[in-house]
Scaffold this motif. Structure first.
Motif, short mmCIF file in Angstrom:
data_model
loop_
_atom_site.label_atom_id
_atom_site.label_comp_id
_atom_site.label_asym_id
_atom_site.label_seq_id
_atom_site.Cartn_x
_atom_site.Cartn_y
_atom_site.Cartn_z
N ALA A 1 0.83 -1.20 0.00
CA ALA A 1 0.00 0.00 0.00
C ALA A 1 0.87 1.26 0.00
CB ALA A 1 -0.94 -0.01 1.20
N GLN A 60 0.03 6.67 -2.61
CA GLN A 60 -1.30 7.29 -2.55
C GLN A 60 -1.86 7.36 -1.13
OE1 GLN A 60 -2.85 8.66 -5.25
NE2 GLN A 60 -0.94 8.19 -6.33
N TYR A 61 -1.18 6.74 -0.18
CA TYR A 61 -1.70 6.68 1.18
C TYR A 61 -0.98 7.68 2.08
CZ TYR A 61 -4.18 2.41 -0.07
OH TYR A 61 -5.02 1.50 -0.65
N ARG A 62 -1.76 8.58 2.71
CA ARG A 62 -1.18 9.48 3.69
C ARG A 62 -0.85 8.70 4.97
NH1 ARG A 62 -4.42 13.45 3.36
NH2 ARG A 62 -2.98 14.91 2.39
N ILE A 89 -1.80 4.63 7.01
CA ILE A 89 -2.52 3.36 7.10
C ILE A 89 -2.10 2.71 8.41
CG2 ILE A 89 -0.75 2.19 5.70
CD1 ILE A 89 -2.96 0.27 4.76
N PHE A 120 -7.32 3.81 6.97
CA PHE A 120 -6.41 4.44 6.01
C PHE A 120 -6.96 5.78 5.56
CE2 PHE A 120 -9.18 2.31 2.86
CZ PHE A 120 -9.37 3.33 1.94
N GLU A 121 -6.07 6.64 5.14
CA GLU A 121 -6.43 7.91 4.54
C GLU A 121 -5.56 8.12 3.31
OE1 GLU A 121 -6.63 12.75 5.43
OE2 GLU A 121 -5.97 11.34 7.00
N LEU A 122 -6.19 8.44 2.19
CA LEU A 122 -5.45 8.71 0.96
C LEU A 122 -4.99 10.16 0.93
CD1 LEU A 122 -7.71 6.87 -1.66
CD2 LEU A 122 -5.65 6.01 -0.53
N ASN A 132 -10.97 8.58 3.38
CA ASN A 132 -10.55 7.66 4.44
C ASN A 132 -11.66 6.68 4.77
OD1 ASN A 132 -12.08 8.65 7.07
ND2 ASN A 132 -11.36 10.49 6.00
N LEU A 167 -8.87 -2.72 2.29
CA LEU A 167 -8.19 -2.22 1.10
C LEU A 167 -8.81 -2.77 -0.18
CD1 LEU A 167 -4.40 -2.26 2.09
CD2 LEU A 167 -6.07 -0.41 2.28
N GLY A 211 -9.65 0.71 -0.88
CA GLY A 211 -8.32 1.26 -1.03
C GLY A 211 -7.92 1.50 -2.46
N TYR A 212 -6.81 2.23 -2.62
CA TYR A 212 -6.21 2.42 -3.94
C TYR A 212 -5.35 1.19 -4.21
CZ TYR A 212 -3.35 4.29 -7.71
OH TYR A 212 -2.72 4.47 -8.91
#
Length: 307
Positions: free
Chosen positions: A117, A122-124, A126, A164-166, A171, A235, A239-240
Motif C-alpha cells: 500500500a 497514494q496513502y497518507r 494506514i 487508512f487515509e489517501l 478515508n 483495502l 483502497g487504492y
C-alpha cells in the motif's frame, strides 16, 4: 557411489539442484535484479529449517517463492511480510481413492499488505492494530468511524481495526470483532477442513493468549492473521490498488475462498449500498442535453478484484 546417490535425494540437495537451474535463476534475476542472490539464500534457509516444506516438491516451493519475488516481499518469517504455508490438499487417484498431498502456498502477511500500500504513494496513513477491552467507545453507523479513545481496561482483545487515509483526503475504517474473525477463519481458511477443524472458542483463546509462535497460519499466530484479514478486506473494497496489490490479493489463498458476493456483502461503513438501483445521467455530446438512462448494472458499478 550409493552414498552419493542417497545424498542427492535429500530434500535440501534436491532444492539446491532445482534452484540452481539456469532457467530458475533467470526468473529470479528478472524479478529481483541485484537482490536475487540474497533472496535465493533466504529461500534455501527457509527450506532447510522447515520440515513441512521439505515434504513438498522443490519445483512447487520455488514456484510459490517466485510469487513473493515478483511482489518483492521477503520470505523471512521473522519479518512477517510473506510466508509459504504447506496445506495437505486432497487429490483423487486414478483408482478413485483420495490422497493427501503436501502443497506449498504463498501467503502475504499483514506487513506485506502495508508495504504494498505504501509503495503506491497514494496513502497518507494506514494503520491496523488490536482493540482491547474498554478502548472502543462508540461506532458511527452512518460513517463507520470508530472512537477508540476509551480507557483500556484489560489485555483482553475484543477485535481488530484498520484505518487508512489517501492523499486526497478519502478515508475508511473497518472493525471486526474477535468472534467474527474466528468465524471468518473457520469459514474461509483452507487449513480448517476435515475432522481436525477447531472450534471458534479455541481460536478465540489463541487470540487472547497472544503468545509469539514460530508457526504461521491461524493456529500458529491468530492475531497476525486477523490483522492481515482486516487490512485486506478494507483495502480490497475501498483502497487504492496498484497492480502489485491486485496481484497480492489475487494470490492470497484465503481470498480465493471468498466469492465476489461475499466481499460486497462485507460492510465497512455499517450501512447497505443498493447498487442495483443506482442512477446515472448521460450527456448528449452533440446537444449537451441530459439523457435519461437505465440503472447502472451492479456488476459494473463497483470494481472488485477477482478471487
Amino acid at each position: 557411489m550409493a552414498n552419493e546417490i542417497q545424498k542427492q535425494e535429500r530434500p535440501i540437495d534436491l532444492m539446491k539442484s532445482v534452484i540452481n537451474a539456469p532457467s530458475v535463476q533467470e526468473q529470479f534475476q528478472n524479478a529481483l535484479g541485484d537482490h536475487k542472490d540474497a533472496f535465493v539464500a533466504s529461500l534455501i534457509d527457509l527450506f532447510t529449517g522447515d520440515k513441512a516444506l521439505q515434504t513438498c516438491k522443490p519445483a512447487l516451493v520455488i514456484a510459490e517463492a517466485l510469487r513473493a519475488a515478483t511482489l518483492r516481499l521477503p520470505l523471512n518469517k521473522a519479518l512477517g511480510f510473506a510466508y509459504i504455508i504447506v496445506f495437505n490438499n486432497s487429490v483423487k487417484n486414478p483408482d478413485g481413492s483420495w490422497s493427501k498431498v503436501p502443497t506449498p502456498t504463498f501467503v502475504p502477511g499483514y506487513k506485506g499488505y502495508i508495504q504494498l500500500a505504501m509503495r503506491t504513494g497514494q496513502y497518507r496513513t494506514i494503520n491496523a492494530d488490536f482493540v482491547y477491552e474498554g478502548e472502543m467507545r462508540k461506532v458511527s453507523k452512518l460513517t463507520g468511524e470508530i472512537a477508540l479513545d476509551g480507557e483500556k481496561k484489560s489485555d483482553k482483545i475484543i477485535g481488530y481495526f484498520c484505518y487508512f487515509e489517501l492523499l486526497n483526503g478519502f478515508n475508511k475504517t473497518l472493525f471486526v470483532s474477535v468472534e467474527n474473525m474466528a468465524a471468518y477463519a473457520l469459514r474461509y481458511s483452507p487449513s480448517f477442513k476435515g475432522s481436525k477443524k477447531p472450534s471458534a472458542e479455541t481460536l478465540i483463546k489463541l487470540a487472547q493468549a497472544n503468545q509469539p509462535s514460530s508457526k504461521v497460519g491461524w493456529e500458529g499466530n491468530f492475531n497476525d492473521m486477523a490483522l492481515k484479514t482486516v487490512i485486506r478486506r478494507l483495502l480490497s473494497k475501498y483502497g487504492y490498488l496498484s497492480v502489485e496489490m491486485q496481484n497480492a490479493l489475487s494470490k492470497d489463498v484465503e481470498d480465493s475462498q471468498m466469492s465476489r458476493n461475499d466481499l460486497i456483502s462485507e460492510n465497512a461503513n455499517g450501512q447497505a449500498i443498493e447498487l442495483d438501483t443506482a442512477q446515472y445521467e448521460e450527456v448528449d455530446t452533440e446537444t449537451g442535453e441530459i439523457k435519461e438512462s437505465e440503472a447502472a448494472p451492479a456488476e459494473n458499478a463497483e470494481e472488485v478484484p477477482s478471487y
